[in-house]
Structure formats: C-alpha cells, structure tokens
Write a protein that holds these residues in place. Sequence first.
Motif, PDB file in Angstrom:
ATOM      1  N   ASP A 162       0.819  -1.218   0.000  1.00 37.54           N
ATOM      2  CA  ASP A 162       0.000   0.000   0.000  1.00 37.54           C
ATOM      3  C   ASP A 162       0.851   1.266   0.000  1.00 37.54           C
ATOM      4  N   LEU A 163       2.165   1.094  -0.098  1.00 40.09           N
ATOM      5  CA  LEU A 163       3.079   2.244  -0.146  1.00 40.09           C
ATOM      6  C   LEU A 163       3.809   2.329  -1.480  1.00 40.09           C
ATOM      7  N   TYR A 164       4.483   1.238  -1.846  1.00 40.25           N
ATOM      8  CA  TYR A 164       5.309   1.254  -3.048  1.00 40.25           C
ATOM      9  C   TYR A 164       4.439   1.020  -4.288  1.00 40.25           C
ATOM     10  N   VAL A 165       4.198   2.085  -5.013  1.00 39.82           N
ATOM     11  CA  VAL A 165       3.307   2.026  -6.169  1.00 39.82           C
ATOM     12  C   VAL A 165       3.819   1.041  -7.209  1.00 39.82           C
ATOM     13  N   GLU A 166       5.129   0.874  -7.291  1.00 39.63           N
ATOM     14  CA  GLU A 166       5.724   0.002  -8.307  1.00 39.63           C
ATOM     15  C   GLU A 166       5.321  -1.463  -8.132  1.00 39.63           C
ATOM     16  N   VAL A 167       4.933  -1.844  -6.914  1.00 43.12           N
ATOM     17  CA  VAL A 167       4.567  -3.242  -6.666  1.00 43.12           C
ATOM     18  C   VAL A 167       3.365  -3.649  -7.506  1.00 43.12           C
ATOM     19  N   LEU A 168       2.324  -2.809  -7.515  1.00 38.81           N
ATOM     20  CA  LEU A 168       1.115  -3.086  -8.293  1.00 38.81           C
ATOM     21  C   LEU A 168       1.060  -2.287  -9.585  1.00 38.81           C
ATOM     22  N   GLY A 169       1.869  -1.256  -9.683  1.00 38.41           N
ATOM     23  CA  GLY A 169       1.847  -0.398 -10.857  1.00 38.41           C
ATOM     24  C   GLY A 169       0.841   0.725 -10.760  1.00 38.41           C
ATOM     25  N   TYR A 170      -0.144   0.542  -9.873  1.00 42.04           N
ATOM     26  CA  TYR A 170      -1.187   1.559  -9.718  1.00 42.04           C
ATOM     27  C   TYR A 170      -1.914   1.328  -8.403  1.00 42.04           C
ATOM     28  N   ILE A 171      -2.108   2.400  -7.644  1.00 35.90           N
ATOM     29  CA  ILE A 171      -2.906   2.356  -6.422  1.00 35.90           C
ATOM     30  C   ILE A 171      -4.009   3.399  -6.559  1.00 35.90           C
ATOM     31  N   PRO A 172      -5.267   2.999  -6.524  1.00 36.49           N
ATOM     32  CA  PRO A 172      -6.368   3.938  -6.766  1.00 36.49           C
ATOM     33  C   PRO A 172      -6.507   4.988  -5.672  1.00 36.49           C
ATOM     34  N   PHE A 173      -6.973   6.167  -6.105  1.00 37.52           N
ATOM     35  CA  PHE A 173      -7.292   7.289  -5.217  1.00 37.52           C
ATOM     36  C   PHE A 173      -6.081   7.782  -4.436  1.00 37.52           C
ATOM     37  N   ARG A 174      -4.889   7.456  -4.916  1.00 36.85           N
ATOM     38  CA  ARG A 174      -3.674   7.718  -4.146  1.00 36.85           C
ATOM     39  C   ARG A 174      -3.537   9.190  -3.769  1.00 36.85           C
TER      40      ARG A 174
END
Length: 413
Positions: A162-174
Amino acid sequence: MDNLFLFTSQYPEKRGDGSFVKNEIEDLAKNFKKIYIAKLHWNKDIERYKLPDNVEVVFEGFASRKEIVTKGFFNFSSIVPFFLLLKNDFFRIKKIKHIKIFFIAFLIGRGLASSSKIKNILKSNSSKDMVLYFFWGTGMSYILPWIKTHKHKVVTKLHGGDLYVEVLGYIPFRKFILNRVNTIITISDSGKNYLYNYLKKLQIKNKKIATIKLGTFDRGVFTNKSENAEQKIIVSCSSIIKVKRIPFLFDILNELANSKKIKWIHFGDGVGMRDLIKSIRKFKNNNLEIELKGYVDNNDVINFYKNNHVDLFINVSTSEGIPVSIMEATSFNIPVLATDAGGTGELVGDSLKTGKLVPVNSSIEKIVKDINTMLFLEYDNYTPREFWMQNHDARLNNIKLIQTLKNNSEKII
C-alpha cells in the motif's frame, strides 16, 4: 482525543492483519475511552481474538465480491466523487487491470460509505473527540472520498504493497487519500524516504510523517542448543505466494542438503501450496526433512519458538514492508538470512549482528554459501535479540503510536 475509529482489513479475525493489530490493540484500549472498529472482510467461520471491553466492531465488512458490487452500486451516496477521482487517476491508469482495480476501489468506497453505523459514529463524535486511524493505505481507506470526516484528524499507516506504487503499478485514489490524511505513518526508514520523494512528485505538501516501526512482545527466549547437533533447524514463516518465493527457498535448502542434514519447518499457507508439495515429492533430497505446518495461529508460532531450538530463520521475498516474522525470530535470538527487500535491511545485517542480508537476485549457490558461513563459521557472532530489544519491542513502539494518534508532534515536511 478520547475515542478512536480504527479501520482494519480482517481484525479481529485471526487472519490477515489480525496478528498485527493485536500487537497494538491492548495499549490503544488503555489510552482511548472508546474504540470503534470497521473492517473490510468478513468470514463467520474464522476464529476471533478477544476484544478489550471498550472495543466494539461496528462494521463487519463484506462477505463476498457480490456483496461489494451490490452495496457499492445500490446506495444513495453521491456519484460526484467518482468523476473527480477518475479525473485525478486518468493518467495513472495504464493497463486494463488498473481499470478493474479503480472500479473495485470505487465499489468498496461507496459500499462502506452507505453504512449508517459508520456515518452515525462520525456525526456523533466531534473532531476534538475522535481520530480516524486507517491501518492500511488501501482497502478501507477507499471510503475517504465518500464520507464527510467532519474535520476529524485522519491517520493512515503505510506498509509495503500500500506504499510502493511500483509493486502493483497503480494504487487507486492515491493522491486524494494522501491529500486528505493529516499524518502518515510508515513502518520503516526506507518507507519514509520513499514517501517523502513520492509526496514531492505529487506536489502534496504539509503532511506529517512518523516512522513507527512494527514490534512484537517479549515472550522470553529459548536458550538450549539443538538435541541433534548434526541436523540444523531452519524456519520460514510467510504466505505461499509469488513474492515470498517459497519454491525458490525449497531449491536453496535442497541444494544445502547435498552436504548437510537440514530440517526445514515452514509456517504458512497460500495459493502455491499444492505446487510446492508436488515439487517436494518429486525432487526432495533425503538429507532434507520438511514440515509444512500450513496456516497456524500466531500464538502457535510463538509457542514453537519458546519450546524449540532454531538455528536459522530465512526469508527470500522479492517485496516486503518490514517483516514482523523476522522481528519475532530475532526476539528469540534466532539469526536471520534475508533478501534486501523493502525495509528488511533495517532488521537484518552483519553490522546489526542479526544475520546476513543478501541481494534479491542472489543465486542459489550464493545463498547456500552464506547459509553455510552463518551456521558453521559465524554463528556465535550474532546477537539478534539485543537489536530487537532496542528497536522492535512493541510496548515501546506503541507509546510512540499513541502519541502520534493523539497529537501533532511530528515534524512537518
């Protein structure tokens, strides 16, 4: 702040974040008059932790994806935030799966916001009386665009995924969520450094960041040596999922067993368990004894450490926040070999006298060599419990957490 509204994923169920929140809840309950809990997932068949008397679960969560869709669509919450969020995230959505993630977050947020209990608690507790504490930066945090927080102080804790955006490539509503919260807690120094640069990239200013490391409680330490000096006991503890690389760990220990007698005990279950068992049956070395414990309650892991000698704890993940499983091992003075993923380097290393930190892309041969060095040449050099006592005693870290929730003492960026 007299009251706390705590948003979790599974707690108080004995799964997911249950063991993490459990390490905080007793101290939180002593310092807040009332604690309300809203959680994201619900499973009636999962055993629960006993709650302190002043803690109440007011939202049980969603029992299925169907319920998320139903409650997300069919309610009277405003649709306006949807368009604002889509505009905000439009250029961050780069793959088809990101669209799916966006809409799931949309449904979760609206579904949560339709809860009359959540809305009534927010209305009935003034901003001076209650703080909102989101244990994760995703999941329950998706409610923030859909509710009026009535100027309550909002605190969120960020871990790994839930911190490193690169893990999922995208985090909604960030951007929206990070703009809305008042204080952001990271669980590692590397996480804080990452967040500091990420906030600058998003042009988000005036946020308070507190680094509050996770911790475990002192359960004593097992000091006896192994009864079988020839066989070394190696333990791992994690879900059996892709980033944890448990099949890779099996390959490492299988290679190690070509020259040494090894007993490997793994605590944890997951989607990869069936394939792992197939590989073990097909390729296991006769010198390698294996116990796959599957999912066990955290207390059972602790009791194992309290009653059994362990020569080495090992973690070969490609992605981590800062692993509590390693903290637990070091609290029992067990040396650790781990990959340099996320904040693991703040727990493991020769300079810390806790064990060896190896690159994530290390070969099997390299890791086997390091394990041999640790077990047979440098074992007495490690004093992991001393490091744990100074940095990851939950009682000490919970004091800082409570101070952060109750006031604004952290420095502003």
